[in-house]
Design a protein around this motif. Structure first.
Motif, PDB file in Angstrom:
ATOM      1  N   LEU A 227       0.857  -1.211   0.114  1.00  0.00           N
ATOM      2  CA  LEU A 227      -0.127  -0.024   0.059  1.00  0.00           C
ATOM      3  C   LEU A 227       0.818   1.452  -0.091  1.00  0.00           C
ATOM      4  N   ALA A 228       2.149   1.129   0.098  1.00  0.00           N
ATOM      5  CA  ALA A 228       3.144   2.379   0.174  1.00  0.00           C
ATOM      6  C   ALA A 228       2.799   2.976   1.453  1.00  0.00           C
ATOM      7  N   ARG A 229       2.538   4.261   1.131  1.00  0.00           N
ATOM      8  CA  ARG A 229       2.333   5.024   2.310  1.00  0.00           C
ATOM      9  C   ARG A 229       0.586   5.189   2.552  1.00  0.00           C
ATOM     10  N   GLY A 230      -0.137   4.823   1.661  1.00  0.00           N
ATOM     11  CA  GLY A 230      -1.706   4.455   1.708  1.00  0.00           C
ATOM     12  C   GLY A 230      -2.155   5.669   2.034  1.00  0.00           C
ATOM     13  N   LEU A 231      -1.657   6.868   1.246  1.00  0.00           N
ATOM     14  CA  LEU A 231      -2.069   8.145   1.387  1.00  0.00           C
ATOM     15  C   LEU A 231      -2.934   8.639  -0.203  1.00  0.00           C
ATOM     16  N   SER A 232      -3.880   9.165  -0.096  1.00  0.00           N
ATOM     17  CA  SER A 232      -4.555   9.465  -1.439  1.00  0.00           C
ATOM     18  C   SER A 232      -5.044  11.006  -1.100  1.00  0.00           C
ATOM     19  N   VAL A 233      -4.603  11.973  -2.056  1.00  0.00           N
ATOM     20  CA  VAL A 233      -4.755  13.329  -2.047  1.00  0.00           C
ATOM     21  C   VAL A 233      -5.517  13.970  -2.959  1.00  0.00           C
ATOM     22  N   ARG A 234      -6.850  14.431  -3.248  1.00  0.00           N
ATOM     23  CA  ARG A 234      -7.636  14.835  -4.321  1.00  0.00           C
ATOM     24  C   ARG A 234      -7.913  16.487  -3.968  1.00  0.00           C
ATOM     25  N   PRO A 235      -7.028  17.210  -4.682  1.00  0.00           N
ATOM     26  CA  PRO A 235      -7.523  18.557  -4.627  1.00  0.00           C
ATOM     27  C   PRO A 235      -8.541  18.816  -5.759  1.00  0.00           C
ATOM     28  N   ALA A 236      -9.052  19.901  -5.483  1.00  0.00           N
ATOM     29  CA  ALA A 236     -10.028  20.226  -6.672  1.00  0.00           C
ATOM     30  C   ALA A 236     -10.326  21.826  -6.897  1.00  0.00           C
ATOM     31  N   LEU A 237     -10.481  22.336  -7.736  1.00  0.00           N
ATOM     32  CA  LEU A 237     -10.596  23.679  -7.996  1.00  0.00           C
ATOM     33  C   LEU A 237     -12.195  23.942  -8.703  1.00  0.00           C
ATOM     34  N   VAL A 238     -12.969  24.686  -8.171  1.00  0.00           N
ATOM     35  CA  VAL A 238     -14.552  24.805  -8.553  1.00  0.00           C
ATOM     36  C   VAL A 238     -14.442  26.365  -8.733  1.00  0.00           C
ATOM     37  N   VAL A 239     -14.971  26.682 -10.000  1.00  0.00           N
ATOM     38  CA  VAL A 239     -15.571  27.816 -10.609  1.00  0.00           C
ATOM     39  C   VAL A 239     -16.888  27.966 -10.982  1.00  0.00           C
ATOM     40  N   ALA A 240     -17.669  28.803 -10.282  1.00  0.00           N
ATOM     41  CA  ALA A 240     -19.162  29.061 -10.555  1.00  0.00           C
ATOM     42  C   ALA A 240     -19.542  30.337 -10.657  1.00  0.00           C
ATOM     43  N   SER A 241     -20.721  30.277 -11.499  1.00  0.00           N
ATOM     44  CA  SER A 241     -21.257  31.495 -12.041  1.00  0.00           C
ATOM     45  C   SER A 241     -22.731  31.439 -12.127  1.00  0.00           C
ATOM     46  N   GLY A 242     -23.659  32.384 -11.861  1.00  0.00           N
ATOM     47  CA  GLY A 242     -25.013  32.124 -12.105  1.00  0.00           C
ATOM     48  C   GLY A 242     -26.002  33.086 -11.367  1.00  0.00           C
ATOM     49  N   ILE A 243     -27.189  33.127 -11.626  1.00  0.00           N
ATOM     50  CA  ILE A 243     -28.213  33.873 -10.714  1.00  0.00           C
ATOM     51  C   ILE A 243     -29.012  32.828 -10.074  1.00  0.00           C
ATOM     52  N   PRO A 244     -29.035  32.935  -8.604  1.00  0.00           N
ATOM     53  CA  PRO A 244     -29.712  31.866  -7.625  1.00  0.00           C
ATOM     54  C   PRO A 244     -31.156  31.958  -7.711  1.00  0.00           C
ATOM     55  N   ALA A 245     -31.606  33.236  -7.942  1.00  0.00           N
ATOM     56  CA  ALA A 245     -33.190  33.678  -7.797  1.00  0.00           C
ATOM     57  C   ALA A 245     -33.579  34.514  -8.803  1.00  0.00           C
ATOM     58  N   PRO A 246     -34.910  34.577  -9.022  1.00  0.00           N
ATOM     59  CA  PRO A 246     -35.422  35.568 -10.265  1.00  0.00           C
ATOM     60  C   PRO A 246     -34.953  37.005  -9.832  1.00  0.00           C
ATOM     61  N   ALA A 247     -34.734  37.450  -8.738  1.00  0.00           N
ATOM     62  CA  ALA A 247     -34.622  38.820  -8.422  1.00  0.00           C
ATOM     63  C   ALA A 247     -33.077  39.131  -7.809  1.00  0.00           C
ATOM     64  N   ALA A 248     -32.430  38.127  -8.099  1.00  0.00           N
ATOM     65  CA  ALA A 248     -30.967  38.152  -7.420  1.00  0.00           C
ATOM     66  C   ALA A 248     -30.133  38.557  -8.447  1.00  0.00           C
ATOM     67  N   ALA A 249     -29.059  38.951  -8.008  1.00  0.00           N
ATOM     68  CA  ALA A 249     -28.013  39.519  -9.028  1.00  0.00           C
ATOM     69  C   ALA A 249     -27.116  38.420  -9.498  1.00  0.00           C
ATOM     70  N   TRP A 250     -26.110  38.614 -10.508  1.00  0.00           N
ATOM     71  CA  TRP A 250     -25.291  37.642 -11.047  1.00  0.00           C
ATOM     72  C   TRP A 250     -24.109  37.669 -10.039  1.00  0.00           C
ATOM     73  N   THR A 251     -23.853  36.151  -9.592  1.00  0.00           N
ATOM     74  CA  THR A 251     -22.756  36.241  -8.766  1.00  0.00           C
ATOM     75  C   THR A 251     -21.744  35.091  -9.384  1.00  0.00           C
ATOM     76  N   ASN A 252     -20.534  35.457  -8.706  1.00  0.00           N
ATOM     77  CA  ASN A 252     -19.365  34.511  -9.262  1.00  0.00           C
ATOM     78  C   ASN A 252     -18.678  33.960  -7.989  1.00  0.00           C
ATOM     79  N   SER A 253     -18.113  32.818  -8.160  1.00  0.00           N
ATOM     80  CA  SER A 253     -17.214  32.184  -6.910  1.00  0.00           C
ATOM     81  C   SER A 253     -16.211  31.449  -7.616  1.00  0.00           C
ATOM     82  N   ALA A 254     -14.990  31.233  -6.825  1.00  0.00           N
ATOM     83  CA  ALA A 254     -14.005  30.511  -6.965  1.00  0.00           C
ATOM     84  C   ALA A 254     -13.625  30.060  -5.669  1.00  0.00           C
ATOM     85  N   ALA A 255     -13.678  28.534  -5.732  1.00  0.00           N
ATOM     86  CA  ALA A 255     -13.068  27.788  -4.506  1.00  0.00           C
ATOM     87  C   ALA A 255     -12.201  26.772  -4.418  1.00  0.00           C
ATOM     88  N   GLY A 256     -11.402  26.504  -3.676  1.00  0.00           N
ATOM     89  CA  GLY A 256     -10.697  25.236  -3.691  1.00  0.00           C
ATOM     90  C   GLY A 256     -11.360  24.069  -2.436  1.00  0.00           C
TER      91      GLY A 256
END
Length: 672
Positions: A227-256
């Motif tokens: 199994l060697a060290r048996g360590l598995s690391v899964r980093p991810a980057l998520v970029v999102a954009s959109g309007i969550p509700a009819p009267a809401a403003a456009w939002t942008n986000s980026a997170a790891g």
């Protein structure tokens, strides 16, 4: 505290399981599906035996299985002879597609050799990959499996004038196994769909599914896995954009986000997730509901699916009574609640399985505060196919008698009125329930019948639900005098459903339509026609109608799948429930309906485009979910998802925008 005990009654064959010796895996093997390396010539072989439709014969078109192994991985080579390779039934290319109605090979592994759990891997001639978990619960429900689980593995297929072949590479780092074992439980099965032919290596009989690990063979001479060290690391980057509700403003986000697993020996795995994002998770399919109880939706998020076979329990009570339902975490009234951090440890030591889960969810203003939740699970296996578990104010006993001709079930459960687990799914507490099922499944043996009839199914099913004092609440039955499976795979069935319901409170079946308090007895009829999915155009149509409480109802349910080629598949689905409830003043009609269209474009098994559009008249929303997945290498995935929702008002008014969201997620697993 009460005891939940499951007994599975099966007929033993009284023979030792077959054994297949593993050969050393060379470093130079190329995974191309062709099995051209010299080691394949000298490796030990297993030949499959047909049990469907002929029992106990080795077909002239043989299926040969060989296995290679190193300290890091297992490689399976399977040669599937077929004199008419142009007639292979193979449509799917997408990951985790249902391959049961296509040509495919299926492997099962039991790395703990406990005959109660394991893994499933399946591949069709197009290279579509399917994997699943086999849990102890699934064993006692007839060998079912959980297809939502995923791990990292590879497969390559090749076709020739003699048939097709496949090579499958499974890293041992993706599996839990009992340390020190030189042999695992193992079995292989092949389906030749156009002939309705099924072959299996170990215990090729009709009385057992391949996922019933007590009927598996043995994979022997396994090396000492590293199994060697048996360590598995899964980093991810998520970029999102959109309007969550009819009267809401456009939002942008980026997170790891970060997901990590650490092997604690070969039989225990620890998980850590930070700022978890489930952008790649498919949306739920909308459904109508004419019952007075909530619908169950399965878990699809990978963090909760890992080792779900240990956290699933409660089968002695009923499949719809789940003391732990992970969808209670990170979801509230259909809205996503952020998971700040979560950890999970699970594994097996001897005959004991254990799991610990702790999660902190973030606050959503106006919806829920930040919350800490936790679950501890310990289970002890007893006998060959049974286990003991503990729960509060709930218990059940079930007896199964499954085989090819008779498939019978008798069960009793008691759910106390105090059984309301915060993380469970319990639609109906405070009841006793008795279930009886008698299924007679004779095969056509007369030559005159066998020309067109494959098998008949006769069912007698009864359910009695009482309160804790023995007062009846629900009586439900199913009588099936006609259920024919034809030689071409089509099916036609007619059934009667006598039912009775006692309502102590009014039941609102639809807005403005309420069934008053009282006792009701009614009779419904069901007609099913299924056109075999081996065809390029297949369908499944159901009509269920008749009297319903103090009125009438007709339910029309259908699915049609168009498969012009493996590249492009279209699925159309819908349900319309139309009825009348008869209060004292007038009859009031109601209509509940939902429709969906799914388009799949799969250039390869590692690149898929999936669009799912659906509408229901309860929410009156038309929603579209677009999902692109590119597996650019094993353990590395890119997801692009887009959701768009439109409000459709009553009376044919103008449609209006509701919300949308575009997200991109890039992740890669690093293993040490």
């Amino acid at each position: 505290m009460t005891l939940a005990l499951i007994l599975s009654v099966v007929l033993a064959q009284g023979q030792d399981p077959p054994r297949l010796r593993v050969s050393p895996l060379p470093q130079t093997l190329v995974l191309d599906g062709r099995m051209r390396e010299p080691v394949w010539t000298t490796a030990d072989s297993a030949v499959l035996t047909e049990f469907e439709p002929e029992l106990g014969t080795v077909p002239a078109e043989r299926t040969v299985v060989k296995v290679l192994a190193s300290a890091d991985e297992l490689v399976f080579g399977i040669r599937c002879d077929d004199p008419e390779p142009d007639k292979l039934t193979s449509f799917a290319r997408a990951r985790d597609a249902d391959l049961s109605a296509e040509d495919h090979v299926r492997i099962v592994l039991d790395p703990f050799l406990n005959e109660q759990s394991g893994y499933v891997f399946a591949v069709n001639p197009n290279g579509a990959r399917y994997d699943a978990l086999i849990s102890e619960q699934a064993q006692r429900l007839g060998g079912r499996e959980n297809p939502d689980w995923d791990t990292i593995w590879e497969a390559a297929t090749a076709r020739s004038g003699e048939g097709w072949s496949v090579e499958i590479r499974i890293p041992v780092k993706g599996l839990l196994y009992k340390p020190g074992l030189a042999e695992w439980g193992f079995n292989v099965q092949r389906r030749v769909q156009r002939k309705l032919e099924t072959e299996r290596w170990a215990f090729p009989g009709r009385n057992w599914r391949i996922t019933q690990m007590s009927r598996a063979g043995r994979l022997v001479d396994l090396p000492d896995f590293s199994l060697a060290r048996g360590l598995s690391v899964r980093p991810a980057l998520v970029v999102a954009s959109g309007i969550p509700a009819p009267a809401a403003a456009w939002t942008n986000s980026a997170a790891g986000s970060l997901d990590a697993t650490q092997r604690i020996g070969s039989n225990t795995l620890a998980f850590l997730t930070v700022r978890t994002d489930f952008a790649e998770t498919e949306v739920d399919q909308r459904r109508t509901n004419v019952s007075r109880f909530p619908l169950f939706f399965p878990e699809k998020r990978w963090f909760f699916l890992e080792n779900t076979d240990i956290f699933d329990f409660g089968p002695g009570i009923a499949p719809d009574v789940m003391p732990f339902w992970s969808r209670r975490i990170g979801l509230f009234n259909g809205q996503t609640v952020p998971i700040e951090v979560g950890t999970k440890e699970s594994g097996r030591v001897g005959e004991t399985s254990f799991g610990v889960l702790a999660v902190r969810t973030g606050a959503v203003p106006g919806l829920v505060p930040a919350t800490d939740v936790g679950v501890v699970r310990v289970k002890q296996n007893i006998l060959g196919e049974s286990s003991v578990g503990w729960s509060r104010t709930a218990a059940g006993v079930s007896l199964f008698y499954p085989n090819d001709t008779w498939n019978n079930f008798l069960g009793y459960r008691r759910v106390g009125d105090g059984f309301q687990p915060a993380l469970g799914f319990v639609p109906r507490p405070g009841v006793q329930q008795v279930n009886l099922a008698l299924n007679y499944l004779p095969r056509a043996t007369d030559p005159r019948l066998a020309r067109w009839l494959y098998q008949a199914v006769f069912e007698l099913i009864g359910v009695l639900v009482m309160d804790l004092n023995g007062r009846w609440e629900t009586v439900w039955g199913r009588i099936t005098p006609l259920n024919f499976v034809f030689q071409d795979g089509d099916r036609f069935a007619i059934a009667a459903h006598p039912e009775a319901e006692r309502l102590d409170v009014p039941f609102g079946i639809a807005p403005g339509d309420t069934i008053p308090i009282g006792s009701y007895r009614f009779l419904r009829y069901r007609i099913d026609y299924v056109r075999a999915s081996k065809r390029r155009v297949s369908w499944d149509f159901t009509y269920l109608g008749g009297t319903f409480y103090n009125g009438r109802i007709g339910e029309y349910i259908g699915t049609m799948i168009l498969k012009p080629s493996p590249l492009f598949i279209v699925e159309l689905s819908g349900e319309r429930d139309q009825g009348r409830i008869a209060p004292s003043n007038a009859q009031v009609p109601f209509v509940l309906e939902h429709y969906g269209m799914r388009l799949r474009l799969d250039p390869s098994p590692d690149l898929e485009f999936n669009t799912f559009t659906q509408y229901d008249n309860t929410s009156r929303q038309l929603g579209t979910d677009v999902r692109i997945r590119w597996s650019y290498r094993p353990g590395g995935d890119f997801f692009l998802t887009y959701t768009h929702n439109i409000d459709v008002p009553l009376g044919g008014g103008p449609w209006s925008f509701d919300s949308n969201r575009l997200s991109m997620k890039l992740e890669y697993a690093l293993r040490y």
